[in-house]
Design a protein around this motif. Structure first.
Motif, PDB file in Angstrom:
ATOM      1  N   SER A   1       0.811  -1.223   0.000  1.00  0.00           N
ATOM      2  CA  SER A   1       0.000   0.000   0.000  1.00  0.00           C
ATOM      3  C   SER A   1       0.841   1.268   0.000  1.00  0.00           C
ATOM      4  CB  SER A   1      -0.916   0.011   1.225  1.00  0.00           C
ATOM      5  OG  SER A   1      -0.152   0.084   2.412  1.00  0.00           O
TER       6      SER A   1
ATOM      7  N   TYR B   1      -6.733  -4.920  -3.205  1.00  0.00           N
ATOM      8  CA  TYR B   1      -7.460  -3.719  -2.822  1.00  0.00           C
ATOM      9  C   TYR B   1      -8.564  -3.437  -3.841  1.00  0.00           C
ATOM     10  CZ  TYR B   1      -3.792  -2.325   0.516  1.00  0.00           C
ATOM     11  OH  TYR B   1      -2.919  -2.265   1.572  1.00  0.00           O
TER      12      TYR B   1
ATOM     13  N   ARG C   1     -10.409   0.032  -5.445  1.00  0.00           N
ATOM     14  CA  ARG C   1     -10.335   1.491  -5.500  1.00  0.00           C
ATOM     15  C   ARG C   1     -11.724   2.105  -5.468  1.00  0.00           C
ATOM     16  NH1 ARG C   1      -7.088   5.363  -9.830  1.00  0.00           N
ATOM     17  NH2 ARG C   1      -8.152   7.286  -9.266  1.00  0.00           N
ATOM     18  N   TYR C   2     -11.849   3.236  -4.775  1.00  0.00           N
ATOM     19  CA  TYR C   2     -13.102   3.972  -4.675  1.00  0.00           C
ATOM     20  C   TYR C   2     -13.050   5.167  -5.614  1.00  0.00           C
ATOM     21  CZ  TYR C   2     -17.277   5.887  -2.385  1.00  0.00           C
ATOM     22  OH  TYR C   2     -18.548   6.346  -2.109  1.00  0.00           O
ATOM     23  N   ARG C   3     -14.125   5.389  -6.375  1.00  0.00           N
ATOM     24  CA  ARG C   3     -14.138   6.445  -7.399  1.00  0.00           C
ATOM     25  C   ARG C   3     -14.633   7.781  -6.838  1.00  0.00           C
ATOM     26  NH1 ARG C   3     -16.911   2.333 -10.503  1.00  0.00           N
ATOM     27  NH2 ARG C   3     -15.464   1.164 -11.820  1.00  0.00           N
TER      28      ARG C   3
ATOM     29  N   ASP D   1     -12.261  10.645  -4.706  1.00  0.00           N
ATOM     30  CA  ASP D   1     -11.077  10.946  -3.899  1.00  0.00           C
ATOM     31  C   ASP D   1     -11.393  11.860  -2.730  1.00  0.00           C
ATOM     32  OD1 ASP D   1      -9.765   9.423  -5.730  1.00  0.00           O
ATOM     33  OD2 ASP D   1      -8.843  11.108  -6.804  1.00  0.00           O
TER      34      ASP D   1
ATOM     35  N   THR E   1      -3.999   7.119  -0.830  1.00  0.00           N
ATOM     36  CA  THR E   1      -2.745   6.834  -1.515  1.00  0.00           C
ATOM     37  C   THR E   1      -1.895   8.093  -1.673  1.00  0.00           C
ATOM     38  OG1 THR E   1      -3.655   7.195  -3.725  1.00  0.00           O
ATOM     39  CG2 THR E   1      -3.884   4.978  -2.793  1.00  0.00           C
TER      40      THR E   1
ATOM     41  N   HIS F   1      -5.823   9.097  -4.047  1.00  0.00           N
ATOM     42  CA  HIS F   1      -6.931   8.176  -4.268  1.00  0.00           C
ATOM     43  C   HIS F   1      -7.291   7.455  -2.969  1.00  0.00           C
ATOM     44  CE1 HIS F   1      -6.654   9.037  -8.442  1.00  0.00           C
ATOM     45  NE2 HIS F   1      -5.545   8.350  -8.654  1.00  0.00           N
TER      46      HIS F   1
ATOM     47  N   LYS G   1      -8.711   3.731  -1.387  1.00  0.00           N
ATOM     48  CA  LYS G   1      -8.928   2.315  -1.665  1.00  0.00           C
ATOM     49  C   LYS G   1      -9.169   1.573  -0.360  1.00  0.00           C
ATOM     50  CE  LYS G   1      -3.956   1.260  -1.863  1.00  0.00           C
ATOM     51  NZ  LYS G   1      -2.851   0.752  -2.703  1.00  0.00           N
TER      52      LYS G   1
ATOM     53  N   SER H   1      -7.435  -4.336  -7.408  1.00  0.00           N
ATOM     54  CA  SER H   1      -6.116  -3.871  -7.819  1.00  0.00           C
ATOM     55  C   SER H   1      -5.204  -5.045  -8.137  1.00  0.00           C
ATOM     56  CB  SER H   1      -5.492  -3.049  -6.689  1.00  0.00           C
ATOM     57  OG  SER H   1      -5.228  -3.891  -5.576  1.00  0.00           O
TER      58      SER H   1
END
Length: 399
Positions: free
Chosen positions: A50, A224, A226-228, A230, A255, A259, A261, A340
């Motif tokens: 990560s 992981y 990812r969430y859309r 941020d 991140t 981003h 996640k 991911s």
């Protein structure tokens, strides 16, 4: 002629690179060769994690992790700032999902205090100011020094700034040991002292030196989602972990580029580089790993049965997302993207006790030092842990 080295390092992940960096600082001009079976640095866990720089409050005060994480966090943070490498110094909150976890938050604070980590217990009102979308019961823990980096960028920068006396031999496999040298698929390499930082195969390399005989690797797959959006979070949001195992549970990571996640999983893998069901397959490893995991499942060592069942369920997106919803006030399940690129955690198992090794573990053998267990937070601890590894080897072998 056979290639010769003062110091031979097996593995060009973050630990192998950090050992080489420390050796150049202590032994200027020494010939250092890094043996790497892949075509680039940090191909496996070091480049797939990560990127979180942990603060050092999860670990008991008598552990190597406690000794080296806090210092490692500072050293790696300073390294990124000095060299202009991306870093997100966003901090982290650990939240309690129910009343039973409130004591877990307090225990983490006690551990952090003993380890000299900067932490603050906060109430729900303060949490709303620090991370408005996080949900907690009664109290939470705020860690301002937790950050995120780009792990690949860090490893590449270290490798690209070695002096000329350091050589990385890419696409060259360790095959075995001969007197005063190791055998590779492109000829032998002589050495004065060897450092084994081979990650998933550290136990395999160690056995050629009669080291690590009481241990084996159990691979766990981490992925992981990812969430859309941020703007969902400002900081990392973590649950209270089960301190009896080395996994931190599903959490939200901010991140290095902002981003969001969730992850990681800790799904038992079927062979050591089981990133998917087609690549890097090994029938021998499949047999060894399945038999070992079957034993752990049947005997239910360290609650492996429950862990395996729960982690396998995370292949279902709905279950994975449901686990994360406990931590936040607002979350839209429809905004999650695909899984991911997976990573494999090289987790050491004690064959005598059938227990996971919770701390870093080093063994020494004839003219060799073996880093057998370098799981999270090994990336955070890399610079300080490498200094300890080299210092211990120097005192034992008069390098």
């Amino acid at each position: 002629m056979m290639k010769q080295a003062d110091f031979l390092i097996v593995g060009a992940g973050i630990i192998g690179l950090s050992i080489a960096r420390e050796l150049t600082r202590r032994y200027a001009g020494a010939r250092i060769v890094i043996l790497e079976k892949e075509s680039e640095v940090a191909f496996h866990a070091s480049g797939r994690n990560s990127g979180v720089l942990h603060a050092g409050f999860y670990y008991t005060a008598d552990s190597l992790k406690a000794r080296w994480t806090r210092t490692g966090n500072r050293l790696l943070t300073d390294y990124c700032l000095e060299h202009g490498l991306p870093i997100n110094r966003c901090g982290k909150v650990v939240v309690a999902a129910d009343e039973d976890e409130v004591e877990g938050v307090r225990e983490l604070k006690r551990r952090g205090d003993r380890n000299g980590v900067e932490l603050r217990l906060i109430d729900a009102g303060e949490l709303a100011q620090i991370e408005p979308n996080a949900r907690t019961v009664a109290i939470a823990l705020f860690s301002p020094t937790t950050a995120t980096v780009d792990p690949k960028a860090v490893c590449r920068h270290i490798a690209s700034n070695f002096p000329p006396n350091v050589e990385i031999c890419f696409s060259r496999r360790f095959l075995g040991r001969a007197p005063g040298s190791v055998l590779t698929d492109r000829g032998p390499i002589g050495y004065r002292h060897l450092f084994n930082a081979a990650g998933l195969y550290a136990d395999v390399v160690a056995r050629h030196f009669n080291a690590g005989v009481n241990f084996t690797m159990i691979p766990f797959k981490g992925i992981y989602l990812r969430y859309r959006d941020d703007d969902l979070l400002r900081r990392h949001v973590y649950p209270v972990p089960n301190l009896l195992n080395p996994f931190l549970g599903v959490h939200f990571t901010k991140t290095v580029d902002g981003h969001v996640k969730i992850g990681p999983t800790a799904i038992p893998a079927f062979w050591r580089e089981n990133y998917d069901f087609g690549s890097r397959f090994s029938l021998r490893e499949l047999g060894e790993t399945l038999s070992r995991e079957a034993k752990l499942f049947l005997l239910n060592r360290f609650n492996f049965r429950r862990l395996a069942i729960e982690e396998m369920r995370k292949y279902r997106k709905g279950f994975f997302i449901a686990e994360s919803r406990k931590l936040l006030k607002r979350l839209d399940p429809g905004r999650f993207g695909d899984y991911s690129r997976p990573g494999i955690r090289a987790q050491l198992l004690n064959l005598k006790t059938d227990e996971l090794v919770m701390d870093f573990l080093i063994e020494h053998a004839e003219n060799s030092t073996h880093v057998l267990n370098a799981v999270s937070p090994a990336f955070t601890s890399a610079f300080s842990f490498a200094a300890h590894i080299v210092e211990e080897a120097s005192s034992r072998f008069s390098l």
